[in-house]
Scaffold this motif. Structure first.
Motif, PDB file in Angstrom:
ATOM      1  N   TYR A 109     -12.264  -2.722  74.788  1.00 43.64           N
ATOM      2  CA  TYR A 109     -12.778  -1.844  75.845  1.00 43.64           C
ATOM      3  C   TYR A 109     -12.150  -2.110  77.202  1.00 43.64           C
ATOM      4  N   THR A 110     -11.625  -3.319  77.443  1.00 41.03           N
ATOM      5  CA  THR A 110     -10.987  -3.599  78.734  1.00 41.03           C
ATOM      6  C   THR A 110      -9.714  -2.779  78.912  1.00 41.03           C
ATOM      7  N   TYR A 111      -8.976  -2.535  77.836  1.00 43.33           N
ATOM      8  CA  TYR A 111      -7.768  -1.716  77.910  1.00 43.33           C
ATOM      9  C   TYR A 111      -8.114  -0.247  78.167  1.00 43.33           C
ATOM     10  N   ILE A 112      -9.141   0.218  77.469  1.00 42.05           N
ATOM     11  CA  ILE A 112      -9.597   1.599  77.688  1.00 42.05           C
ATOM     12  C   ILE A 112     -10.071   1.773  79.124  1.00 42.05           C
ATOM     13  N   TYR A 113     -10.731   0.744  79.634  1.00 44.78           N
ATOM     14  CA  TYR A 113     -11.226   0.776  81.017  1.00 44.78           C
ATOM     15  C   TYR A 113     -10.071   0.975  81.998  1.00 44.78           C
ATOM     16  N   TYR A 114      -8.950   0.276  81.771  1.00 45.58           N
ATOM     17  CA  TYR A 114      -7.788   0.397  82.640  1.00 45.58           C
ATOM     18  C   TYR A 114      -7.287   1.839  82.705  1.00 45.58           C
ATOM     19  N   VAL A 115      -7.140   2.465  81.538  1.00 42.07           N
ATOM     20  CA  VAL A 115      -6.600   3.832  81.478  1.00 42.07           C
ATOM     21  C   VAL A 115      -7.525   4.813  82.192  1.00 42.07           C
ATOM     22  N   LEU A 121     -13.184  -9.185  84.844  1.00 46.32           N
ATOM     23  CA  LEU A 121     -13.906  -8.875  83.603  1.00 46.32           C
ATOM     24  C   LEU A 121     -13.259  -9.571  82.409  1.00 46.32           C
ATOM     25  N   ILE A 122     -11.928  -9.575  82.358  1.00 48.68           N
ATOM     26  CA  ILE A 122     -11.215 -10.240  81.263  1.00 48.68           C
ATOM     27  C   ILE A 122     -11.474 -11.746  81.294  1.00 48.68           C
ATOM     28  N   ILE A 123     -11.495 -12.327  82.499  1.00 52.96           N
ATOM     29  CA  ILE A 123     -11.772 -13.760  82.639  1.00 52.96           C
ATOM     30  C   ILE A 123     -13.149 -14.107  82.081  1.00 52.96           C
ATOM     31  N   PHE A 124     -14.155 -13.303  82.461  1.00 50.81           N
ATOM     32  CA  PHE A 124     -15.512 -13.566  81.975  1.00 50.81           C
ATOM     33  C   PHE A 124     -15.621 -13.332  80.468  1.00 50.81           C
TER      34      PHE A 124
END
Length: 292
Positions: free
Chosen positions: A56-62, A94-97
């Motif tokens: 979901y972090t990648y989708i969030y970026y887009v 977010l990725i760090i957490f």
């Protein structure tokens, strides 16, 4: 050339960093471990992660980049640059957490939804209060609030957008998850308002039409110690010109004014309208100058 205020910039980024940390913690340590869904781009990303298997972090970026482009077009470069900052900073935090893999609450969806709403609401409020946006649905809400729905509170617009996303999550997950998400969004909405506008009692705007307008004006000016604005209006029924008084005060002061008007002119017409916040000089009003 406009002078750059270093202290204000430092304060802005301090509060924005704190807001990012709180929201990232709420998502990675409360929302995800509890199997909950939220609104916003985060909610959309989590739903698509379940459907596609893409993190979901990648989708969030887009999705953030798409919102960023919309902000540049509708709100200009200044707002766009603020969103650029968080579009890079927030997903990184977010990725760090996510990698820290901290679980704050387990096996209690009700408690998780409450805690998520509180922490996420405070974090989002800190970012919005400094004029920044995470590049999510809060940016869309900000655009709608500025361009179209200026008379609607920012948190209410956010709630409407997120409610649509949450309704979609009910199809992908189940009704229980969606209902818990609604609870967290309502709590978050209230916390956003508290952070942005403070814990003080709300102000009210009083509009008064009375033949004893001079006495009422003197009472408000000298006894309540509030400013009064007067303007001529024309009634639709009698087609007569009257004088309308207008003042902004606290609810307690409004009751004092009502008591005086009832004793002075029982035939007066009084309209009371709630006000979210007042910026400017005056007792109990918020300063137009941002705190550093």
């Amino acid at each position: 050339m406009r002078k750059i205020d270093i202290k204000k910039i430092i304060a802005d980024y301090f509060f924005v960093l704190a807001g990012c940390i709180l929201v990232a913690f709420a998502i990675s340590s409360i929302l995800k471990p509890s199997g909950l869904v939220t609104g916003g781009i985060t909610g959309i990303s989590i739903i698509f992660e379940k459907l596609t298997g893409i993190k979901y972090t990648y989708i969030y970026y887009v999705l953030s980049l798409l919102v960023l482009l919309t902000a540049f077009i509708t709100m200009g470069k200044r707002e766009g640059f603020k969103i650029i900052t968080l579009s890079v900073l927030f997903p990184l935090i977010l990725i760090i957490f996510e990698n820290l893999n901290i679980s704050f609450i387990k096996n209690d969806m009700m408690l998780s939804s409450v805690y998520f709403g509180i922490v996420c609401g405070i974090g989002t409020g800190l970012m919005l209060k400094r004029g920044f946006s995470s590049g999510g649905t809060d940016t869309i809400a900000k655009i709608l609030h500025k361009k179209i729905f200026t008379f609607v509170g920012l948190s209410e617009i956010l709630l409407c957008i997120d409610a649509t996303i949450i309704a979609t999550s009910a199809i992908v997950y189940n009704l229980n998850v969606a209902l818990y998400a609604i609870i967290s969004q309502i709590i978050s909405m209230k916390l956003i308002d508290l952070v942005m506008f403070g814990f003080d009692s709300k102000k009210v705007k009083i509009e008064i039409i009375s033949d004893k307008h001079e006495e009422i004006t003197q009472y408000i000016l000298h006894q309540i110690v509030r400013g009064v604005t007067s303007c001529e209006i024309r009634g639709g029924y009698m087609n007569a010109t009257r004088l309308k008084l207008q003042t902004i005060c606290s609810p307690r002061e409004a009751m004092l004014i009502k008591r005086f008007i009832s004793d002075t002119d029982s035939d007066a017409f009084v309209n009371v309208v709630p006000v979210i916040s007042v910026w400017g000089k005056g007792i109990g009003f918020d300063s137009l100058v941002e705190e550093k």
